[in-house]
Design a protein around this motif. Sequence first.
Motif, PDB file in Angstrom:
ATOM      1  N   PHE A  51     -14.728  19.237  -9.267  1.00  0.00           N
ATOM      2  CA  PHE A  51     -14.704  18.628 -10.599  1.00  0.00           C
ATOM      3  C   PHE A  51     -14.583  19.698 -11.688  1.00  0.00           C
ATOM      4  CE2 PHE A  51     -16.653  15.233  -8.120  1.00  0.00           C
ATOM      5  CZ  PHE A  51     -16.087  14.089  -8.667  1.00  0.00           C
ATOM      6  N   GLY A  52     -15.201  20.847 -11.437  1.00  0.00           N
ATOM      7  CA  GLY A  52     -15.179  21.920 -12.423  1.00  0.00           C
ATOM      8  C   GLY A  52     -13.886  22.709 -12.450  1.00  0.00           C
ATOM      9  N   LYS A  53     -12.988  22.486 -11.474  1.00  0.00           N
ATOM     10  CA  LYS A  53     -11.747  23.265 -11.408  1.00  0.00           C
ATOM     11  C   LYS A  53     -10.514  22.384 -11.206  1.00  0.00           C
ATOM     12  CE  LYS A  53     -13.845  27.588  -9.897  1.00  0.00           C
ATOM     13  NZ  LYS A  53     -13.781  28.729  -8.939  1.00  0.00           N
ATOM     14  N   ILE A  54     -10.564  21.183 -11.787  1.00  0.00           N
ATOM     15  CA  ILE A  54      -9.450  20.253 -11.636  1.00  0.00           C
ATOM     16  C   ILE A  54      -8.144  20.839 -12.175  1.00  0.00           C
ATOM     17  CG2 ILE A  54      -8.507  18.081 -12.539  1.00  0.00           C
ATOM     18  CD1 ILE A  54     -11.211  16.804 -12.088  1.00  0.00           C
ATOM     19  N   PHE A  55      -8.243  21.541 -13.298  1.00  0.00           N
ATOM     20  CA  PHE A  55      -7.029  22.048 -13.939  1.00  0.00           C
ATOM     21  C   PHE A  55      -6.789  23.536 -13.664  1.00  0.00           C
ATOM     22  CE2 PHE A  55      -8.661  18.555 -16.631  1.00  0.00           C
ATOM     23  CZ  PHE A  55      -7.609  17.665 -16.446  1.00  0.00           C
ATOM     24  N   ALA A  56      -7.550  24.098 -12.723  1.00  0.00           N
ATOM     25  CA  ALA A  56      -7.403  25.519 -12.415  1.00  0.00           C
ATOM     26  C   ALA A  56      -6.090  25.798 -11.679  1.00  0.00           C
ATOM     27  CB  ALA A  56      -8.584  25.986 -11.566  1.00  0.00           C
ATOM     28  N   LYS A  57      -5.466  26.913 -11.982  1.00  0.00           N
ATOM     29  CA  LYS A  57      -4.245  27.348 -11.312  1.00  0.00           C
ATOM     30  C   LYS A  57      -4.607  28.325 -10.199  1.00  0.00           C
ATOM     31  CE  LYS A  57      -1.737  25.041 -14.259  1.00  0.00           C
ATOM     32  NZ  LYS A  57      -1.013  23.803 -13.853  1.00  0.00           N
ATOM     33  N   SER A  58      -3.720  28.461  -9.239  1.00  0.00           N
ATOM     34  CA  SER A  58      -3.986  29.346  -8.109  1.00  0.00           C
ATOM     35  C   SER A  58      -2.712  30.055  -7.676  1.00  0.00           C
ATOM     36  CB  SER A  58      -4.565  28.547  -6.931  1.00  0.00           C
ATOM     37  OG  SER A  58      -4.726  29.374  -5.792  1.00  0.00           O
ATOM     38  N   ASN A  59      -2.871  31.333  -7.326  1.00  0.00           N
ATOM     39  CA  ASN A  59      -1.752  32.116  -6.790  1.00  0.00           C
ATOM     40  C   ASN A  59      -1.854  32.264  -5.276  1.00  0.00           C
ATOM     41  OD1 ASN A  59      -0.581  32.662  -9.369  1.00  0.00           O
ATOM     42  ND2 ASN A  59      -2.143  34.233  -9.725  1.00  0.00           N
ATOM     43  N   ALA A  60      -2.774  31.530  -4.670  1.00  0.00           N
ATOM     44  CA  ALA A  60      -2.962  31.593  -3.220  1.00  0.00           C
ATOM     45  C   ALA A  60      -1.775  30.941  -2.517  1.00  0.00           C
ATOM     46  CB  ALA A  60      -4.260  30.880  -2.836  1.00  0.00           C
ATOM     47  N   PRO A  61      -1.602  31.232  -1.225  1.00  0.00           N
ATOM     48  CA  PRO A  61      -0.494  30.619  -0.469  1.00  0.00           C
ATOM     49  C   PRO A  61      -0.614  29.099  -0.454  1.00  0.00           C
ATOM     50  CG  PRO A  61      -1.470  32.444   0.756  1.00  0.00           C
ATOM     51  CD  PRO A  61      -2.373  32.174  -0.401  1.00  0.00           C
ATOM     52  N   GLY A  62       0.522  28.430  -0.595  1.00  0.00           N
ATOM     53  CA  GLY A  62       0.532  26.979  -0.582  1.00  0.00           C
ATOM     54  C   GLY A  62       1.703  26.446  -1.382  1.00  0.00           C
ATOM     55  N   SER A  63       1.887  25.131  -1.339  1.00  0.00           N
ATOM     56  CA  SER A  63       3.022  24.492  -2.015  1.00  0.00           C
ATOM     57  C   SER A  63       2.614  23.723  -3.267  1.00  0.00           C
ATOM     58  CB  SER A  63       3.729  23.529  -1.048  1.00  0.00           C
ATOM     59  OG  SER A  63       4.145  24.204   0.126  1.00  0.00           O
ATOM     60  N   VAL A  64       1.368  23.217  -3.321  1.00  0.00           N
ATOM     61  CA  VAL A  64       0.885  22.445  -4.465  1.00  0.00           C
ATOM     62  C   VAL A  64      -0.517  22.905  -4.821  1.00  0.00           C
ATOM     63  CG1 VAL A  64       2.282  20.404  -3.928  1.00  0.00           C
ATOM     64  CG2 VAL A  64      -0.009  20.613  -2.952  1.00  0.00           C
ATOM     65  N   THR A  65      -1.007  22.536  -6.003  1.00  0.00           N
ATOM     66  CA  THR A  65      -2.357  22.909  -6.402  1.00  0.00           C
ATOM     67  C   THR A  65      -3.371  22.124  -5.573  1.00  0.00           C
ATOM     68  OG1 THR A  65      -2.597  21.184  -8.089  1.00  0.00           O
ATOM     69  CG2 THR A  65      -1.525  23.245  -8.773  1.00  0.00           C
ATOM     70  N   PRO A  66      -4.614  22.622  -5.480  1.00  0.00           N
ATOM     71  CA  PRO A  66      -5.640  21.881  -4.736  1.00  0.00           C
ATOM     72  C   PRO A  66      -5.827  20.454  -5.251  1.00  0.00           C
ATOM     73  CG  PRO A  66      -6.388  24.106  -5.149  1.00  0.00           C
ATOM     74  CD  PRO A  66      -5.098  23.942  -5.912  1.00  0.00           C
ATOM     75  N   PHE A  67      -5.761  20.278  -6.587  1.00  0.00           N
ATOM     76  CA  PHE A  67      -5.939  18.946  -7.160  1.00  0.00           C
ATOM     77  C   PHE A  67      -4.759  18.032  -6.827  1.00  0.00           C
ATOM     78  CE2 PHE A  67      -5.709  15.994 -10.920  1.00  0.00           C
ATOM     79  CZ  PHE A  67      -6.827  15.249 -10.577  1.00  0.00           C
TER      80      PHE A  67
END
Length: 465
Positions: A51-67
């Motif tokens: 809930f605290g990181k809904i809009f957080a961005k990430s440079n980790a491996p993956g195709s879409v954001t966690p949210f």
Amino acid sequence: MEKFSQMISQLTGVIWGLPMMLLLLGGGIFLTFRLKFFQFRFLPHIIGQTFGKIFAKSNAPGSVTPFQATTSALASTMGAANIVGVPVAIALGGPGAIFWMWVVALIGMATKYSEVLLGIHYRQKNKEGEWVGGPMYYIDKGLGWKKVASFFAIALMIEIVASTMVQANSIATTVKGSFGVSPIVTGIVVMILVGLVTYGGIRTIGKVSERLIPLMVVLYLVSALAVLFVNISEIPTAFALIFKHALTPISATGGFVGAGVAAAIRWGLARGLYSNEAGMGTAPIAHSAAKNDHPAKQGFWGIFEVIVDTMIVCTITALVILTSGAWTEIGPNEASTMVTTALEPIFGVSLSGTIISTTLFFFVITTVIVIVYYGEKQAEYLFGTRFSKVMRFVYIASILIGAIGGLKFIWQFLDLMLACVVVPNMIALLFLSKNVQAITNDYFVKFRKAAKRNRTIQTLQANIF
């Protein structure tokens, strides 16, 4: 054919009774003990990471954001189960069923966390550069059970054909009843929408679900909260009914026929088990595409799913029904109309029907989009990316067939094929539970070290300045 249909119905009735409840609930309890009740001990941390990181961005491996991955997974669970399933549980099990729905949801958090974690841990890149994962990968790579993984993939790939037809028919029926639109027209429109979104892959699905799911949840919750505001004085009574009749029978009143404790437990467990799909193996397929640097962190988003789907939306639905008195006015056969009935004194008959129909329409649309993606990933695992495109066309064509009510004999296999999906997934989760425990411990060891390092730096900075 009629005898065959009855045989399938009886078989699925037996499988989805006590045996499946024992597997899903028992498996969840086992995982909860294995992980030392971490979903309760670390709940504040889990909430902060989701809930605290809904809009957080990430440079980790993956195709879409966690949210985006989470809303994609939520798309296949949110909908009729929340708006229609909860009233049915109350109609047949009484208010006490909601208590048992909460219990199984809290236990199911460990199951959903475990399968999402494993999905990330055993994922891999496909030929198109997208991250893919799910039960078929962790059963194959984690346990070396190639045949079981293939069985899971085949069962889910086929199950989604029937599921797509059922969902499409649900949309067409709803739209026809509310707006008088022909099922053929609805089927064609849905085909086009689903085809356009799924063509863009998980990135497009993630962007659409990220916007549409929160919008639909907010629309529904605002409408429901309006009912609760008007009936605010009845909320304490509603909670009292839930807790009291979780362990004591409730007598018949109005349209409610009464329910014993066994019925409350049965329907509460059933609604809790099926509403958030914990243990069904579908969510990890969406979550495996997420940008995250540790499997446990994405697993927390699996717990987020259960909180939103069951603990928030299903609970709000239950309170709307209980505070408005709709559960005493409407019998079990018409239980699916309880929410609409509860909204009518505030929004009127016409607008109430439009709100629920519109909400269900978009929930089902997103469900179809996501399950088509799930089906494609099974085909890709089995036969490669080219065949997955072939299955996409099969699924899209099944939308129109289902909308007009065609090939209904296939629908009866839905629950049977779903059982063939759940059983291997739950068995794999139990066998891989030590891996889940080790990865979870690794995360919290690193988290504590990082927290301790940050405190040391802050102390030094305070002493210097």
